[in-house]
Design a protein around this motif. Structure first.
Motif, PDB file in Angstrom:
ATOM      1  N   GLU A 291     -41.786  17.071 -18.498  1.00 39.42           N
ATOM      2  CA  GLU A 291     -41.542  16.594 -17.139  1.00 39.42           C
ATOM      3  C   GLU A 291     -40.523  15.457 -17.124  1.00 39.42           C
ATOM      4  OE1 GLU A 291     -44.309  15.375 -13.368  1.00 39.42           O
ATOM      5  OE2 GLU A 291     -44.505  14.146 -15.178  1.00 39.42           O
ATOM      6  N   THR A 292     -40.640  14.568 -18.102  1.00 34.96           N
ATOM      7  CA  THR A 292     -39.708  13.437 -18.190  1.00 34.96           C
ATOM      8  C   THR A 292     -38.291  13.914 -18.500  1.00 34.96           C
ATOM      9  OG1 THR A 292     -41.524  12.049 -18.995  1.00 34.96           O
ATOM     10  CG2 THR A 292     -39.286  11.217 -19.308  1.00 34.96           C
ATOM     11  N   LEU A 293     -38.174  14.853 -19.429  1.00 39.80           N
ATOM     12  CA  LEU A 293     -36.855  15.398 -19.777  1.00 39.80           C
ATOM     13  C   LEU A 293     -36.235  16.130 -18.592  1.00 39.80           C
ATOM     14  CD1 LEU A 293     -37.608  16.710 -23.388  1.00 39.80           C
ATOM     15  CD2 LEU A 293     -36.092  14.812 -22.780  1.00 39.80           C
ATOM     16  N   PHE A 294     -37.061  16.841 -17.829  1.00 42.55           N
ATOM     17  CA  PHE A 294     -36.580  17.528 -16.626  1.00 42.55           C
ATOM     18  C   PHE A 294     -36.073  16.517 -15.605  1.00 42.55           C
ATOM     19  CE2 PHE A 294     -37.298  19.550 -12.450  1.00 42.55           C
ATOM     20  CZ  PHE A 294     -36.499  20.680 -12.612  1.00 42.55           C
ATOM     21  N   THR A 295     -36.799  15.418 -15.454  1.00 43.39           N
ATOM     22  CA  THR A 295     -36.382  14.348 -14.537  1.00 43.39           C
ATOM     23  C   THR A 295     -35.029  13.782 -14.956  1.00 43.39           C
ATOM     24  OG1 THR A 295     -38.688  13.749 -14.090  1.00 43.39           O
ATOM     25  CG2 THR A 295     -37.018  12.080 -13.602  1.00 43.39           C
ATOM     26  N   ILE A 296     -34.862  13.544 -16.259  1.00 39.94           N
ATOM     27  CA  ILE A 296     -33.598  13.008 -16.786  1.00 39.94           C
ATOM     28  C   ILE A 296     -32.447  13.961 -16.485  1.00 39.94           C
ATOM     29  CG2 ILE A 296     -32.366  12.424 -18.917  1.00 39.94           C
ATOM     30  CD1 ILE A 296     -35.166  11.534 -20.030  1.00 39.94           C
ATOM     31  N   GLN A 297     -32.708  15.254 -16.711  1.00 38.69           N
ATOM     32  CA  GLN A 297     -31.676  16.266 -16.476  1.00 38.69           C
ATOM     33  C   GLN A 297     -31.221  16.241 -15.011  1.00 38.69           C
ATOM     34  OE1 GLN A 297     -32.835  20.267 -17.616  1.00 38.69           O
ATOM     35  NE2 GLN A 297     -31.178  21.166 -16.452  1.00 38.69           N
ATOM     36  N   ARG A 298     -32.185  16.200 -14.077  1.00 39.07           N
ATOM     37  CA  ARG A 298     -31.844  16.167 -12.652  1.00 39.07           C
ATOM     38  C   ARG A 298     -31.126  14.864 -12.279  1.00 39.07           C
ATOM     39  NH1 ARG A 298     -31.968  20.627 -12.846  1.00 39.07           N
ATOM     40  NH2 ARG A 298     -33.335  22.184 -11.893  1.00 39.07           N
ATOM     41  N   PHE A 299     -31.515  13.765 -12.922  1.00 43.43           N
ATOM     42  CA  PHE A 299     -30.892  12.464 -12.653  1.00 43.43           C
ATOM     43  C   PHE A 299     -29.414  12.505 -13.050  1.00 43.43           C
ATOM     44  CE2 PHE A 299     -30.481   7.769 -13.673  1.00 43.43           C
ATOM     45  CZ  PHE A 299     -30.549   7.367 -12.352  1.00 43.43           C
ATOM     46  N   PHE A 300     -29.124  13.127 -14.182  1.00 40.30           N
ATOM     47  CA  PHE A 300     -27.729  13.277 -14.632  1.00 40.30           C
ATOM     48  C   PHE A 300     -26.959  14.202 -13.691  1.00 40.30           C
ATOM     49  CE2 PHE A 300     -29.008  12.341 -19.287  1.00 40.30           C
ATOM     50  CZ  PHE A 300     -28.827  10.980 -19.075  1.00 40.30           C
ATOM     51  N   GLU A 301     -27.605  15.300 -13.274  1.00 38.30           N
ATOM     52  CA  GLU A 301     -26.938  16.269 -12.395  1.00 38.30           C
ATOM     53  C   GLU A 301     -26.572  15.663 -11.043  1.00 38.30           C
ATOM     54  OE1 GLU A 301     -29.571  19.577 -12.119  1.00 38.30           O
ATOM     55  OE2 GLU A 301     -29.163  20.292 -14.162  1.00 38.30           O
ATOM     56  N   ASN A 303     -25.590  12.544 -10.616  1.00 41.54           N
ATOM     57  CA  ASN A 303     -24.698  11.393 -10.848  1.00 41.54           C
ATOM     58  C   ASN A 303     -25.416  10.044 -10.793  1.00 41.54           C
ATOM     59  OD1 ASN A 303     -22.342  13.077 -11.046  1.00 41.54           O
ATOM     60  ND2 ASN A 303     -22.425  13.292  -8.810  1.00 41.54           N
ATOM     61  N   LEU A 304     -26.621   9.987 -11.393  1.00 44.95           N
ATOM     62  CA  LEU A 304     -27.407   8.757 -11.508  1.00 44.95           C
ATOM     63  C   LEU A 304     -27.789   8.169 -10.155  1.00 44.95           C
ATOM     64  CD1 LEU A 304     -25.396   6.984 -14.401  1.00 44.95           C
ATOM     65  CD2 LEU A 304     -26.992   8.898 -14.535  1.00 44.95           C
ATOM     66  N   ASN A 305     -27.846   9.026  -9.147  1.00 43.35           N
ATOM     67  CA  ASN A 305     -28.218   8.583  -7.803  1.00 43.35           C
ATOM     68  C   ASN A 305     -29.734   8.737  -7.635  1.00 43.35           C
ATOM     69  OD1 ASN A 305     -28.798   8.730  -4.923  1.00 43.35           O
ATOM     70  ND2 ASN A 305     -26.578   8.811  -4.617  1.00 43.35           N
ATOM     71  N   VAL A 306     -30.439   7.596  -7.513  1.00 49.70           N
ATOM     72  CA  VAL A 306     -31.906   7.606  -7.448  1.00 49.70           C
ATOM     73  C   VAL A 306     -32.403   8.320  -6.187  1.00 49.70           C
ATOM     74  CG1 VAL A 306     -33.987   6.168  -7.295  1.00 49.70           C
ATOM     75  CG2 VAL A 306     -32.131   5.517  -8.849  1.00 49.70           C
ATOM     76  N   SER A 307     -31.808   7.989  -5.043  1.00 48.80           N
ATOM     77  CA  SER A 307     -32.260   8.568  -3.769  1.00 48.80           C
ATOM     78  C   SER A 307     -32.074  10.086  -3.754  1.00 48.80           C
ATOM     79  CB  SER A 307     -31.501   7.940  -2.599  1.00 48.80           C
ATOM     80  OG  SER A 307     -31.731   6.554  -2.552  1.00 48.80           O
ATOM     81  N   GLU A 308     -30.892  10.530  -4.167  1.00 46.45           N
ATOM     82  CA  GLU A 308     -30.591  11.976  -4.156  1.00 46.45           C
ATOM     83  C   GLU A 308     -31.486  12.724  -5.135  1.00 46.45           C
ATOM     84  OE1 GLU A 308     -28.628  15.378  -2.782  1.00 46.45           O
ATOM     85  OE2 GLU A 308     -28.709  13.325  -1.999  1.00 46.45           O
ATOM     86  N   THR A 309     -31.704  12.147  -6.315  1.00 48.82           N
ATOM     87  CA  THR A 309     -32.538  12.804  -7.330  1.00 48.82           C
ATOM     88  C   THR A 309     -33.980  12.926  -6.865  1.00 48.82           C
ATOM     89  OG1 THR A 309     -31.145  11.857  -9.064  1.00 48.82           O
ATOM     90  CG2 THR A 309     -33.255  12.778  -9.749  1.00 48.82           C
ATOM     91  N   SER A 310     -34.536  11.849  -6.262  1.00 54.34           N
ATOM     92  CA  SER A 310     -35.919  11.892  -5.780  1.00 54.34           C
ATOM     93  C   SER A 310     -36.068  12.933  -4.674  1.00 54.34           C
ATOM     94  CB  SER A 310     -36.358  10.507  -5.286  1.00 54.34           C
ATOM     95  OG  SER A 310     -35.519  10.065  -4.233  1.00 54.34           O
TER      96      SER A 310
END
Length: 361
Positions: A291-301, A303-310
């Motif tokens: 789950e953590t690795l999946f979160t990291i992958q989406r965070f990179f996809e 562009n390190l945008n917290v709001s968009e990733t959440s």
């Protein structure tokens, strides 16, 4: 060209064999004969069953023997008479003409020449001499693609790809081995990589949708000049190898778009292992769950945008921040910081590379 080749041999042998001798093609048209006036005649009495028979056969007082190196014979030699001597003459002529044709094909066939070029089986100094001998255009732009079939079917992918590129003077389809087919494609100058991706996709889609044959396609760089085709072919090979490690979901992998993956793939494994030890505390990267690795992958996809990733993960912003803090605590890297994010991204790719069991050096 085969007609002239066969006629030359028949002309030389007509005095040694005091009989009418000649060659018919698979449509039963006489293409070479010791009696020149008969060239062009059609013998409709020859059946297809007789033409593909392994031994000699007699039709209308002539003894025939088929030859050729395709799955079915391409030609048959004939000798007047139906006696044992005629059969021996026909068999000897078939062996001779078959050997001569094979030598001719190997010497002058352009596909064979291109295969030797891309596999580095020809000396650089001989490439231009051979190209001139074959009247081969050396100044156009070409690209190498490597099509790797990933599932076994009864369909010949080689035949399918050949039919997709019927212009034998410009495009060359070469069987490398049981699973790999090389396409050397002539292209117009200034073509973009996205156009090459579309072409590769159309090949993969045709094989998949019409023949249920799955494949991956590696694309080398565009080259001008024939000797650089070997480099383009090697790049297509590298693209598939790198794609197998880093982009397992992709069907089309272009050497031009490998980015940092190409750099990692070329690094010594000892250097990669040292990098991971330097970046992470012992075992820290291994302790990250799926789950953590999946979160990291989406965070990179994103562009390190917290709001968009959440938003994409359907979690509260604070939940994502908590996860990122947890990652920072475990690994010592804050993914919200650009520098740390780069290090972490590279480290994940290095770990993936080492997991693929590359050759140790």
């Amino acid at each position: 060209m085969s007609n002239r080749l066969f006629q030359g041999v028949i002309h030389q042998m007509r005095d040694a064999i005091d009989r009418t001798i000649g060659v018919v093609d698979e449509t039963c048209v006489i293409i070479a004969c010791s009696e020149l006036g008969r060239i062009g005649e059609v013998n409709e009495s020859i059946t297809q069953e007789a033409f593909v028979s392994p031994g000699t056969f007699v039709v209308d007082g002539y003894t025939y023997k088929s030859f050729g190196n395709r799955p079915r014979p391409e030609y048959a030699v004939f000798v007047s008479g139906s006696d044992p001597e005629a059969s021996r003459y026909a068999s000897l002529l078939a062996v001779s003409l078959s050997s001569i044709k094979q030598y001719y094909d190997e010497k002058y066939d352009r596909s064979n020449f291109i295969k030797n070029v891309i596999l580095d089986n020809i000396l650089p100094g001989d490439i231009y001499l051979k190209a001139r001998e074959l009247h081969f255009n050396t100044d156009v732009s070409r690209v190498c693609m490597l099509i790797k079939v990933t599932n076994k079917t009864d369909i010949s992918a080689y035949d399918v790809v050949q039919n997709l590129f019927p212009d034998k003077s410009k495009d060359f389809v070469i069987n490398i081995n049981e699973t790999d087919i090389a396409l050397v494609k002539e292209i117009r100058p200034g073509i973009e990589s996205k156009d090459l991706d579309k072409l590769a996709s159309s090949i993969a889609d045709t094989l998949n949708s019409e023949f249920y044959t799955h494949c991956v396609v590696g694309i080398g760089t565009v080259v001008t000049g024939i000797k650089d085709l070997a480099r383009s072919f090697k790049e297509a090979q590298v693209a598939l190898e790198v794609g197998k490690v880093f982009d397992t979901e992709r069907t089309i992998v272009s050497y031009d778009n490998l980015g940092i993956a190409r750099l990692i793939y070329q690094l010594p494994t000892t250097l990669c292992e040292a990098f991971l030890k330097e970046v992470f505390k012992r075992g820290s990267i291994d302790s990250l769950d799926h789950e953590t690795l999946f979160t990291i992958q989406r965070f990179f996809e994103n562009n390190l945008n917290v709001s968009e990733t959440s938003r994409k993960l359907f979690v509260h912003r604070n939940t994502l921040v908590y996860r990122l803090e947890k990652i920072k605590k475990i690994t010592g890297l804050d993914l919200r910081e650009f520098e740390d994010a780069i290090v972490f991204k590279v480290a994940l790719m290095v770990k993936k590379y080492l997991a693929s069991n590359p050759v140790k050096f």
